[in-house]
Design a protein around this motif. Structure first.
Motif, PDB file in Angstrom:
ATOM      1  N   SER A 103       0.868  -1.173   0.000  1.00 16.13           N
ATOM      2  CA  SER A 103       0.000   0.000   0.000  1.00 16.13           C
ATOM      3  C   SER A 103       0.908   1.226   0.000  1.00 16.13           C
ATOM      4  O   SER A 103       2.076   1.153   0.392  1.00 16.13           O
ATOM      5  CB  SER A 103      -0.884   0.014   1.256  1.00 16.13           C
ATOM      6  OG  SER A 103      -0.093   0.270   2.414  1.00 16.13           O
ATOM      7  N   PHE A 104       0.401   2.367  -0.444  1.00 14.98           N
ATOM      8  CA  PHE A 104       1.235   3.565  -0.445  1.00 14.98           C
ATOM      9  C   PHE A 104       1.678   3.898   0.974  1.00 14.98           C
ATOM     10  O   PHE A 104       2.840   4.202   1.216  1.00 14.98           O
ATOM     11  CB  PHE A 104       0.510   4.765  -1.064  1.00 14.98           C
ATOM     12  CG  PHE A 104       1.329   6.021  -0.986  1.00 14.98           C
ATOM     13  CD1 PHE A 104       2.398   6.204  -1.850  1.00 14.98           C
ATOM     14  CD2 PHE A 104       1.053   6.996  -0.037  1.00 14.98           C
ATOM     15  CE1 PHE A 104       3.188   7.352  -1.775  1.00 14.98           C
ATOM     16  CE2 PHE A 104       1.831   8.138   0.044  1.00 14.98           C
ATOM     17  CZ  PHE A 104       2.897   8.318  -0.826  1.00 14.98           C
ATOM     18  N   GLU A 105       0.750   3.821   1.916  1.00 18.75           N
ATOM     19  CA  GLU A 105       1.076   4.151   3.303  1.00 18.75           C
ATOM     20  C   GLU A 105       2.141   3.216   3.860  1.00 18.75           C
ATOM     21  O   GLU A 105       3.077   3.648   4.521  1.00 18.75           O
ATOM     22  CB  GLU A 105      -0.187   4.114   4.173  1.00 18.75           C
ATOM     23  CG  GLU A 105      -1.215   5.169   3.836  1.00 18.75           C
ATOM     24  CD  GLU A 105      -2.036   4.876   2.564  1.00 18.75           C
ATOM     25  OE1 GLU A 105      -2.004   3.724   2.050  1.00 18.75           O
ATOM     26  OE2 GLU A 105      -2.687   5.816   2.071  1.00 18.75           O
ATOM     27  N   GLY A 106       2.001   1.927   3.587  1.00 19.61           N
ATOM     28  CA  GLY A 106       2.981   0.949   4.066  1.00 19.61           C
ATOM     29  C   GLY A 106       4.333   1.127   3.409  1.00 19.61           C
ATOM     30  O   GLY A 106       5.375   1.095   4.075  1.00 19.61           O
ATOM     31  N   ALA A 107       4.347   1.333   2.090  1.00 19.54           N
ATOM     32  CA  ALA A 107       5.604   1.529   1.365  1.00 19.54           C
ATOM     33  C   ALA A 107       6.280   2.824   1.821  1.00 19.54           C
ATOM     34  O   ALA A 107       7.502   2.868   2.005  1.00 19.54           O
ATOM     35  CB  ALA A 107       5.343   1.553  -0.142  1.00 19.54           C
ATOM     36  N   PHE A 108       5.492   3.869   2.026  1.00 22.66           N
ATOM     37  CA  PHE A 108       6.037   5.146   2.487  1.00 22.66           C
ATOM     38  C   PHE A 108       6.641   4.988   3.880  1.00 22.66           C
ATOM     39  O   PHE A 108       7.738   5.475   4.153  1.00 22.66           O
ATOM     40  CB  PHE A 108       4.944   6.223   2.490  1.00 22.66           C
ATOM     41  CG  PHE A 108       5.420   7.562   2.947  1.00 22.66           C
ATOM     42  CD1 PHE A 108       6.199   8.359   2.114  1.00 22.66           C
ATOM     43  CD2 PHE A 108       5.100   8.042   4.211  1.00 22.66           C
ATOM     44  CE1 PHE A 108       6.648   9.606   2.532  1.00 22.66           C
ATOM     45  CE2 PHE A 108       5.540   9.283   4.631  1.00 22.66           C
ATOM     46  CZ  PHE A 108       6.318  10.072   3.794  1.00 22.66           C
TER      47      PHE A 108
ATOM     48  N   VAL B 276       0.826  -3.473 -11.478  1.00 22.69           N
ATOM     49  CA  VAL B 276      -0.021  -4.431 -12.170  1.00 22.69           C
ATOM     50  C   VAL B 276      -1.154  -4.767 -11.216  1.00 22.69           C
ATOM     51  O   VAL B 276      -1.012  -5.616 -10.354  1.00 22.69           O
ATOM     52  CB  VAL B 276       0.764  -5.713 -12.549  1.00 22.69           C
ATOM     53  CG1 VAL B 276      -0.140  -6.683 -13.282  1.00 22.69           C
ATOM     54  CG2 VAL B 276       1.977  -5.360 -13.389  1.00 22.69           C
ATOM     55  N   GLY B 277      -2.224  -4.038 -11.301  1.00 19.66           N
ATOM     56  CA  GLY B 277      -3.345  -4.259 -10.401  1.00 19.66           C
ATOM     57  C   GLY B 277      -3.159  -3.510  -9.085  1.00 19.66           C
ATOM     58  O   GLY B 277      -2.138  -2.886  -8.832  1.00 19.66           O
ATOM     59  N   ASP B 278      -4.163  -3.574  -8.263  1.00 23.90           N
ATOM     60  CA  ASP B 278      -4.175  -2.828  -7.009  1.00 23.90           C
ATOM     61  C   ASP B 278      -3.092  -3.251  -6.024  1.00 23.90           C
ATOM     62  O   ASP B 278      -2.671  -2.468  -5.200  1.00 23.90           O
ATOM     63  CB  ASP B 278      -5.544  -2.955  -6.328  1.00 23.90           C
ATOM     64  CG  ASP B 278      -6.636  -2.261  -7.116  1.00 23.90           C
ATOM     65  OD1 ASP B 278      -6.296  -1.388  -7.947  1.00 23.90           O
ATOM     66  OD2 ASP B 278      -7.815  -2.596  -6.913  1.00 23.90           O
ATOM     67  N   ALA B 279      -2.648  -4.497  -6.105  1.00 26.60           N
ATOM     68  CA  ALA B 279      -1.725  -5.035  -5.105  1.00 26.60           C
ATOM     69  C   ALA B 279      -0.393  -4.285  -5.057  1.00 26.60           C
ATOM     70  O   ALA B 279       0.243  -4.236  -4.023  1.00 26.60           O
ATOM     71  CB  ALA B 279      -1.468  -6.519  -5.350  1.00 26.60           C
ATOM     72  N   THR B 280       0.040  -3.702  -6.171  1.00 23.93           N
ATOM     73  CA  THR B 280       1.347  -3.038  -6.189  1.00 23.93           C
ATOM     74  C   THR B 280       1.250  -1.540  -6.450  1.00 23.93           C
ATOM     75  O   THR B 280       2.272  -0.883  -6.620  1.00 23.93           O
ATOM     76  CB  THR B 280       2.271  -3.676  -7.257  1.00 23.93           C
ATOM     77  OG1 THR B 280       1.662  -3.528  -8.541  1.00 23.93           O
ATOM     78  CG2 THR B 280       2.524  -5.139  -6.952  1.00 23.93           C
ATOM     79  N   GLN B 281       0.065  -0.992  -6.480  1.00 31.43           N
ATOM     80  CA  GLN B 281      -0.102   0.432  -6.793  1.00 31.43           C
ATOM     81  C   GLN B 281       0.645   1.334  -5.826  1.00 31.43           C
ATOM     82  O   GLN B 281       1.221   2.337  -6.227  1.00 31.43           O
ATOM     83  CB  GLN B 281      -1.589   0.810  -6.811  1.00 31.43           C
ATOM     84  CG  GLN B 281      -2.350   0.245  -7.975  1.00 31.43           C
ATOM     85  CD  GLN B 281      -1.962   0.859  -9.303  1.00 31.43           C
ATOM     86  OE1 GLN B 281      -1.590   2.017  -9.383  1.00 31.43           O
ATOM     87  NE2 GLN B 281      -2.017   0.069 -10.349  1.00 31.43           N
ATOM     88  N   GLY B 282       0.655   0.996  -4.551  1.00 35.97           N
ATOM     89  CA  GLY B 282       1.306   1.840  -3.552  1.00 35.97           C
ATOM     90  C   GLY B 282       2.804   1.905  -3.729  1.00 35.97           C
ATOM     91  O   GLY B 282       3.420   2.968  -3.607  1.00 35.97           O
ATOM     92  N   ALA B 283       3.429   0.759  -4.037  1.00 36.96           N
ATOM     93  CA  ALA B 283       4.877   0.739  -4.257  1.00 36.96           C
ATOM     94  C   ALA B 283       5.232   1.599  -5.469  1.00 36.96           C
ATOM     95  O   ALA B 283       6.205   2.353  -5.448  1.00 36.96           O
ATOM     96  CB  ALA B 283       5.362  -0.696  -4.442  1.00 36.96           C
ATOM     97  N   ARG B 284       4.441   1.534  -6.532  1.00 37.06           N
ATOM     98  CA  ARG B 284       4.709   2.337  -7.724  1.00 37.06           C
ATOM     99  C   ARG B 284       4.480   3.818  -7.425  1.00 37.06           C
ATOM    100  O   ARG B 284       5.244   4.677  -7.868  1.00 37.06           O
ATOM    101  CB  ARG B 284       3.835   1.884  -8.892  1.00 37.06           C
ATOM    102  CG  ARG B 284       4.025   2.724 -10.154  1.00 37.06           C
ATOM    103  CD  ARG B 284       5.521   2.751 -10.568  1.00 37.06           C
ATOM    104  NE  ARG B 284       5.754   3.632 -11.677  1.00 37.06           N
ATOM    105  CZ  ARG B 284       5.948   3.219 -12.915  1.00 37.06           C
ATOM    106  NH1 ARG B 284       5.912   1.930 -13.206  1.00 37.06           N
ATOM    107  NH2 ARG B 284       6.162   4.079 -13.870  1.00 37.06           N
TER     108      ARG B 284
END
Length: 125
Positions: A59-64, A88-96
């Motif tokens: 998630s963006f919050e987790g990756a941040f 690729v899909g919602d699962a990696t959107q936050g990391a990107r």
């Protein structure tokens, strides 16, 4: 840090052994990233890392949070590698999303092999 998914431990062990043979110190930590913070700090004992590979919460919050906590442990000129940045899909959107934000302030490079990986984002600190 992080990473509870399926991965090739045999290949990982080969890479770690190759790096150790070349004189590098390599430690693989298989814990949730926020559970490993104190272990990593204790292991580096006031030193800084050359390279840190984060394969944690996507998630963006987790990756941040991973980045904010771990990036200060990397030396100036060092590298933070963020896994799964090829959205690729919602699962990696936050990391990107994190990678795209960091690209505004740091030299970065996106790397992936078509149809094989979900990409890594390389961030120079």
């Amino acid at each position: 840090v992080g990473g509870f998914g399926v991965f090739n431990t045999e290949r990982l062990n080969v890479v770690i052994q190759e790096l150790r043979t070349e004189g590098h110190t390599v430690t693989f930590v298989k814990k949730k990233s926020m559970d490993a913070v104190e272990d990593v700090r204790q292991w580096i004992d006031g030193n800084q890392l050359d390279i840190l590979h984060i394969d944690g919460n996507h998630s963006f919050e987790g990756a941040f949070q991973d980045y904010v906590v771990y990036a200060p442990l990397v030396r100036e000129g060092g590298i933070v590698v963020i896994h799964d940045v090829r959205a690729v899909g919602d699962a990696t959107q936050g990391a990107r999303r994190l990678f795209d934000c960091l690209s505004q302030f740091h030299k970065t490079q996106l790397s992936y092999v078509e149809n094989i990986t979900n990409g890594i984002g390389i961030v120079w600190i």
